[in-house]
Design a protein around this motif. Sequence first.
Motif, PDB file in Angstrom:
ATOM      1  N   THR A  85       0.802  -1.224   0.000  1.00  0.00           N
ATOM      2  CA  THR A  85       0.000   0.000   0.000  1.00  0.00           C
ATOM      3  C   THR A  85       0.831   1.268   0.000  1.00  0.00           C
ATOM      4  N   GLN A  86       2.103   1.209   0.528  1.00  0.00           N
ATOM      5  CA  GLN A  86       2.909   2.424   0.626  1.00  0.00           C
ATOM      6  C   GLN A  86       3.618   2.707  -0.689  1.00  0.00           C
ATOM      7  N   GLY A  87       3.754   3.952  -1.003  1.00  0.00           N
ATOM      8  CA  GLY A  87       4.504   4.368  -2.175  1.00  0.00           C
ATOM      9  C   GLY A  87       3.756   4.133  -3.471  1.00  0.00           C
ATOM     10  N   ALA A 176      -8.683 -13.628  -4.922  1.00  0.00           N
ATOM     11  CA  ALA A 176      -8.169 -12.319  -5.327  1.00  0.00           C
ATOM     12  C   ALA A 176      -8.780 -11.236  -4.448  1.00  0.00           C
ATOM     13  N   SER A 177      -8.014 -10.099  -4.328  1.00  0.00           N
ATOM     14  CA  SER A 177      -8.495  -8.964  -3.536  1.00  0.00           C
ATOM     15  C   SER A 177      -7.843  -7.699  -4.092  1.00  0.00           C
ATOM     16  N   PRO A 178      -8.537  -6.576  -4.106  1.00  0.00           N
ATOM     17  CA  PRO A 178      -7.950  -5.342  -4.638  1.00  0.00           C
ATOM     18  C   PRO A 178      -6.898  -4.766  -3.682  1.00  0.00           C
ATOM     19  N   VAL A 179      -5.870  -4.148  -4.243  1.00  0.00           N
ATOM     20  CA  VAL A 179      -4.820  -3.464  -3.485  1.00  0.00           C
ATOM     21  C   VAL A 179      -5.032  -1.966  -3.665  1.00  0.00           C
ATOM     22  N   ARG A 180      -5.152  -1.246  -2.577  1.00  0.00           N
ATOM     23  CA  ARG A 180      -5.379   0.197  -2.617  1.00  0.00           C
ATOM     24  C   ARG A 180      -4.287   0.910  -1.814  1.00  0.00           C
ATOM     25  N   GLY A 181      -3.851   2.040  -2.319  1.00  0.00           N
ATOM     26  CA  GLY A 181      -2.830   2.814  -1.626  1.00  0.00           C
ATOM     27  C   GLY A 181      -3.388   3.496  -0.390  1.00  0.00           C
ATOM     28  N   GLN A 182      -2.516   4.262   0.255  1.00  0.00           N
ATOM     29  CA  GLN A 182      -2.945   4.944   1.469  1.00  0.00           C
ATOM     30  C   GLN A 182      -3.997   6.011   1.185  1.00  0.00           C
ATOM     31  N   ASP A 183      -4.037   6.456  -0.060  1.00  0.00           N
ATOM     32  CA  ASP A 183      -5.072   7.411  -0.448  1.00  0.00           C
ATOM     33  C   ASP A 183      -6.307   6.710  -0.986  1.00  0.00           C
ATOM     34  N   SER A 184      -6.415   5.393  -0.759  1.00  0.00           N
ATOM     35  CA  SER A 184      -7.548   4.559  -1.203  1.00  0.00           C
ATOM     36  C   SER A 184      -7.629   4.436  -2.713  1.00  0.00           C
ATOM     37  N   ALA A 185      -6.593   4.853  -3.429  1.00  0.00           N
ATOM     38  CA  ALA A 185      -6.597   4.712  -4.890  1.00  0.00           C
ATOM     39  C   ALA A 185      -6.247   3.275  -5.262  1.00  0.00           C
ATOM     40  N   PHE A 186      -6.861   2.777  -6.311  1.00  0.00           N
ATOM     41  CA  PHE A 186      -6.639   1.401  -6.765  1.00  0.00           C
ATOM     42  C   PHE A 186      -5.237   1.272  -7.346  1.00  0.00           C
ATOM     43  N   LYS A 187      -4.434   0.294  -6.802  1.00  0.00           N
ATOM     44  CA  LYS A 187      -3.072   0.072  -7.275  1.00  0.00           C
ATOM     45  C   LYS A 187      -2.928  -1.214  -8.071  1.00  0.00           C
ATOM     46  N   GLY A 188      -3.801  -2.172  -7.841  1.00  0.00           N
ATOM     47  CA  GLY A 188      -3.691  -3.451  -8.533  1.00  0.00           C
ATOM     48  C   GLY A 188      -4.492  -4.520  -7.819  1.00  0.00           C
ATOM     49  N   VAL A 189      -4.185  -5.771  -8.136  1.00  0.00           N
ATOM     50  CA  VAL A 189      -4.896  -6.909  -7.568  1.00  0.00           C
ATOM     51  C   VAL A 189      -3.871  -7.916  -7.100  1.00  0.00           C
TER      52      VAL A 189
END
Length: 714
Positions: A85-87, A176-189
Amino acid sequence: MRLPSSMSRWLHTTRARLTLLFGGTAVATGLAVGLLADELLTRQLTDLSGQSLMNSSQPIALALAQGMQEREREISLLSHLQMLTQGQGYDPHLQAHLEQIRQSYPFYSWIGVTDTRGVVQVATANLLQDQNVSQRPWFGAGRQGPYVGDAHDAVLLDKLLRAPGSQVPLRFMDYASPVRGQDSAFKGVIAAHVNWAWVQDIIQRASPASPLASGLEVMLVNKDGVINTEGAVEQPRSALPVLPEPGAFRVMSWGGASTQPYLTAVMSVRAQTSTDLGWLLVTRQPLDKALQPIARLHTLLALLLGLMAALLGGLAYWVARRFSQPLERLAQAAQEVQATGQVAALDVDVKTLEFRRLRSALQNMAQGLLEGRAALQSANAELEQRVAERTLALHQSEQRYLSILEDQTEMICRFDASNRMTFVNEAFCRMFHLHRNEVVGHVWSPMVHPDDLPMVTQALQSVSPTQPLVLIENRVMGGDGTIRWCQFSNRALFDDDGQLVEWQSVGRDVTERHHLEDELAKASEQFQDLYDNAPCGYYALDRQGKYVHLNLLTLQWLGLPREEVIGKLGPADFFDDEGRALFTQYFPVFLETGKIGPVEFNLIGRGPGSGVRRVSVSSTSILNAQGDYVMSRSIMYDVSELHAARQLLHTLNLEQQAMLDNDMIGIAKVKDRVIVWRNPALERIFGYAPGTLQGRLTEEMYVGASQKTEKIVR
């Protein structure tokens, strides 16, 4: 297999019947009790075995549900790692961490993380690294939230992970599960492929191993069907029999080559995951294996029933012998009476009151029978005489019936279900110039005209026991070579089972009638031609003012096909506003008086080239025997030219009147020197009051004549 004669005779005795009755009743009662007890025990054991199946299935279903929940929760927790989630990208130590997780659970085959476009960024063993997996179902579903995918093939991973030399393709489940950054933006799966072997591992470890579980089968059923140990669909869902409801069991057949019944239980795999795969855990066991504990009881019960049947049979024979001995003595005595004719032979010793009454009744009956034998012989002789007389009367009646048939002018014939003649009368033979022997026994169809044979055959096939009569008119080939028209009334005769037995046909020659009908049709065509091609329009209206008949000329004027006019439209539909008003005014008067016209209308046709024409209509009504209106008899003439001439004449008259009535020129019409007409201008010019010159002599208008007139007047 035939019984010996002595045994057969014994079975027909009262003693044998009583033995079989008493013994059979006792044995049947014992068997019923035994079978009822066996049925109750079997049902009880079936319920216990079914409940045992349910108890065996429950931990397996629970273990499968927990396994799916743990994997989903584990992948969901991984999606929240700070390394993910970071970076902007992913932590360099992420791959090592994923490798540790894969090794911690032996059935993890692959764990990977994608970017937003579906390109694999980090993966265990670098499998599928930098490959685009956006078209995989787990990526599309994993973008939205946690996802669990059912068993499926994975071609790329199968090539990379299958053991060397193995012919069994690998199948996986997806998490599977979504990966979201610290700003809740979608980063991947983040996704994991779990080897299907984990399902079989749970089933094998949780399945019971007791002797009572002999033949036990555990199957996993998803929406596609039965999943085998390799994760492939072994049997489609549509080919499965109707299974019990989840949480229930029953005895059922699974079809196919085996007809063996199975005790089948069904449990739902209720995993609390985001995706409900709808798995069912089906446990089945051959019924004979499930009921094996009761087999020894069946053997013991059979021995007890056999011993009981033998004892009851012996007791029944002894009781039957005690009952049958008096009857056997009376029967032997009756045979002696039949042989000797001596009633004294019936005087045998019997103990019970009923048998003594029976002995007395037999003695009286025997005496009466001996006395009635002579009377019966006399009655037989008289009956034979009556039968002979009735036979003679029946023969005479038959001859009269045949005489009536032969004297008929109608043709009468009968033929069986195979269309072979069984009877014809003389009129039939005369029509076709045949002898009866040439017709009876032959098929009737050669007498029918070949062109009419299919129609006749079809009509005869339409009869039934409820409608056995059919009337047919067809051509036949007469004996003199001419073609004759005949009307046949054909009646089908059926037996009690509804099967056709025979036909009876009565025919008459209707050739002359057909000739008259042909002539009438020709005359009708001529009249119809005159009607349709008359120089005027003919039509008929019903009480509602709608057309019911009209000739071709009227149709041409209207400009529409006949089917769009008859019963749907009337004259008012083709008139202008003035004509419709006149029709509305005159039609009720016509219905009341029965006559109207001639009346002129403007007829506006609707077809191409029909145009507008002036028509003159006259009508009279046609009434039935009760004096009620049936329809009109209407005639319509085209008076367009006459109407135009009238209009022109009227215009000329107006113009002439305008010329005569002008104020500039005095005009007068004189007859015998008397003014019979004058225009106003004449009187104005000569100073006369209006109307003064009408009927006056012309000479009065002169000056000299005027003075003389004044003197005469003075």
